[in-house]
Design a protein around this motif. Structure first.
Motif, PDB file in Angstrom:
ATOM      1  N   GLU A   1       5.088  -8.483  -3.892  1.00 42.83           N
ATOM      2  CA  GLU A   1       5.104  -8.522  -5.354  1.00 42.83           C
ATOM      3  C   GLU A   1       3.735  -8.901  -5.910  1.00 42.83           C
ATOM      4  O   GLU A   1       3.295  -8.365  -6.942  1.00 42.83           O
ATOM      5  N   ALA A   2       3.054  -9.827  -5.250  1.00 43.76           N
ATOM      6  CA  ALA A   2       1.722 -10.234  -5.701  1.00 43.76           C
ATOM      7  C   ALA A   2       0.745  -9.060  -5.623  1.00 43.76           C
ATOM      8  O   ALA A   2      -0.053  -8.837  -6.547  1.00 43.76           O
ATOM      9  N   HIS A   3       0.800  -8.301  -4.541  1.00 47.28           N
ATOM     10  CA  HIS A   3      -0.060  -7.114  -4.401  1.00 47.28           C
ATOM     11  C   HIS A   3       0.241  -6.100  -5.511  1.00 47.28           C
ATOM     12  O   HIS A   3      -0.680  -5.523  -6.108  1.00 47.28           O
ATOM     13  N   LEU A   4       1.519  -5.897  -5.793  1.00 47.47           N
ATOM     14  CA  LEU A   4       1.895  -4.907  -6.819  1.00 47.47           C
ATOM     15  C   LEU A   4       1.467  -5.383  -8.208  1.00 47.47           C
ATOM     16  O   LEU A   4       0.980  -4.587  -9.011  1.00 47.47           O
ATOM     17  N   ARG A   5       1.633  -6.673  -8.495  1.00 45.32           N
ATOM     18  CA  ARG A   5       1.207  -7.186  -9.804  1.00 45.32           C
ATOM     19  C   ARG A   5      -0.304  -7.043  -9.973  1.00 45.32           C
ATOM     20  O   ARG A   5      -0.783  -6.712 -11.055  1.00 45.32           O
ATOM     21  N   THR A   6      -1.035  -7.310  -8.894  1.00 46.22           N
ATOM     22  CA  THR A   6      -2.488  -7.156  -8.958  1.00 46.22           C
ATOM     23  C   THR A   6      -2.861  -5.708  -9.294  1.00 46.22           C
ATOM     24  O   THR A   6      -3.857  -5.460  -9.982  1.00 46.22           O
ATOM     25  N   ALA A   7      -2.048  -4.783  -8.834  1.00 45.19           N
ATOM     26  CA  ALA A   7      -2.300  -3.366  -9.108  1.00 45.19           C
ATOM     27  C   ALA A   7      -1.710  -2.915 -10.455  1.00 45.19           C
ATOM     28  O   ALA A   7      -1.771  -1.736 -10.789  1.00 45.19           O
ATOM     29  N   GLY A   8      -1.132  -3.875 -11.189  1.00 42.34           N
ATOM     30  CA  GLY A   8      -0.613  -3.557 -12.517  1.00 42.34           C
ATOM     31  C   GLY A   8       0.838  -3.148 -12.564  1.00 42.34           C
ATOM     32  O   GLY A   8       1.296  -2.578 -13.560  1.00 42.34           O
TER      33      GLY A   8
ATOM     34  N   GLY B   1       0.818  -1.209   0.000  1.00 40.37           N
ATOM     35  CA  GLY B   1       0.000   0.000   0.000  1.00 40.37           C
ATOM     36  C   GLY B   1       0.849   1.255   0.000  1.00 40.37           C
ATOM     37  O   GLY B   1       0.537   2.243  -0.681  1.00 40.37           O
ATOM     38  N   TYR B   2       1.956   1.217   0.741  1.00 41.92           N
ATOM     39  CA  TYR B   2       2.848   2.378   0.790  1.00 41.92           C
ATOM     40  C   TYR B   2       3.465   2.631  -0.582  1.00 41.92           C
ATOM     41  O   TYR B   2       3.505   3.777  -1.061  1.00 41.92           O
ATOM     42  N   TYR B   3       3.959   1.573  -1.218  1.00 39.69           N
ATOM     43  CA  TYR B   3       4.599   1.744  -2.522  1.00 39.69           C
ATOM     44  C   TYR B   3       3.600   2.161  -3.596  1.00 39.69           C
ATOM     45  O   TYR B   3       3.944   2.912  -4.512  1.00 39.69           O
ATOM     46  N   LEU B   4       2.372   1.686  -3.496  1.00 40.52           N
ATOM     47  CA  LEU B   4       1.352   2.106  -4.461  1.00 40.52           C
ATOM     48  C   LEU B   4       1.007   3.581  -4.280  1.00 40.52           C
ATOM     49  O   LEU B   4       0.717   4.285  -5.253  1.00 40.52           O
ATOM     50  N   ALA B   5       1.060   4.036  -3.035  1.00 41.74           N
ATOM     51  CA  ALA B   5       0.796   5.452  -2.767  1.00 41.74           C
ATOM     52  C   ALA B   5       2.004   6.328  -3.099  1.00 41.74           C
ATOM     53  O   ALA B   5       1.855   7.527  -3.349  1.00 41.74           O
ATOM     54  N   HIS B   6       3.197   5.725  -3.099  1.00 39.38           N
ATOM     55  CA  HIS B   6       4.432   6.467  -3.385  1.00 39.38           C
ATOM     56  C   HIS B   6       5.259   5.679  -4.405  1.00 39.38           C
ATOM     57  O   HIS B   6       6.356   5.180  -4.089  1.00 39.38           O
ATOM     58  N   PRO B   7       4.774   5.537  -5.624  1.00 36.12           N
ATOM     59  CA  PRO B   7       5.460   4.691  -6.625  1.00 36.12           C
ATOM     60  C   PRO B   7       6.881   5.148  -6.941  1.00 36.12           C
ATOM     61  O   PRO B   7       7.725   4.328  -7.318  1.00 36.12           O
TER      62      PRO B   7
END
Length: 204
Positions: free
Chosen positions: A193-200, A146-152
């Motif tokens: 990694e699975a969470h990030l892949r799910t988010a594209g 969640g942190y990395y998705l908010a701060h790519p």
């Protein structure tokens, strides 16, 4: 015998052509596999050599990076083994993706100014002592993703890695560093990694 016929070229046996094609394909696959295995062996050997060097050779990293590592280690309460592992990881990044090393260090420095990131990193280092099936691993993976998705822009992947033809191999060498002794980290990386892949987002 099944054949292709032509009034100009005569008869060409299909079975013979197919056998020749299959032999060519098999030979090509063997050659590709051999070259890929040679490349993997070379990278693994390089990683092992760097592990040995990094254990006691601080000259492999710039002074400013070593100074920053010492400060972070003090702030986060790293043990000597933790410091060694972190230093080895930095050496690996500099060796495997030299063009992205400065960018990677800059990302980490920016992230360390964020108390939320520091809190996550502290939990990540504590997770090294957890069992892989500890539910806290799943909770931490969700929080980190969640942190990395908010701060790519702060995703800790060296610039230039994805542009390499062997990006997946190099990334696996970086990702797997230290996981042999800390299986919970392997599980944590897998979940993040699975969470990030799910988010594209594909890292490598």
């Amino acid at each position: 015998m099944t054949s292709l016929t032509s009034p100009w070229t005569g008869m060409v046996p299909i079975e013979a052509a197919a056998a020749s094609f299959e032999a060519h394909v098999r030979a090509a696959l063997v050659d590709v596999e051999r070259r890929l295995n040679d490349r993997i062996d070379d990278l693994i050997a390089r990683r092992d050599m760097l592990h040995r060097l990094a254990t006691g050779d601080r000259a492999l990293l710039p002074d400013r990076v070593l100074a920053k590592l010492d400060r972070v280690a003090a702030d986060l309460g790293f043990t000597p083994d933790d410091v060694t592992m972190a230093r080895e990881g930095l050496v690996l990044i500099r060796a495997l993706v030299p063009e992205g090393f400065d960018d990677y260090v800059a990302k980490v420095e920016r992230a360390l100014d964020d108390p939320r990131y520091v809190s996550l990193i502290k939990r990540m280092w504590r997770a090294a002592e957890w069992e892989p099936d500890d539910p806290r691993v799943d909770e931490l993976a969700t929080a980190m993703a969640g942190y990395y998705l908010a701060h790519p822009a702060l995703l800790p992947v060296p610039a230039g890695l994805q542009a390499r033809t062997d990006a997946a191999i190099r990334y696996s060498l970086l990702r797997d560093h230290g996981q042999e002794q800390k299986p919970a980290w392997a599980r944590l990386d897998e979940l993040v990694e699975a969470h990030l892949r799910t988010a594209g987002i594909d890292i490598a």
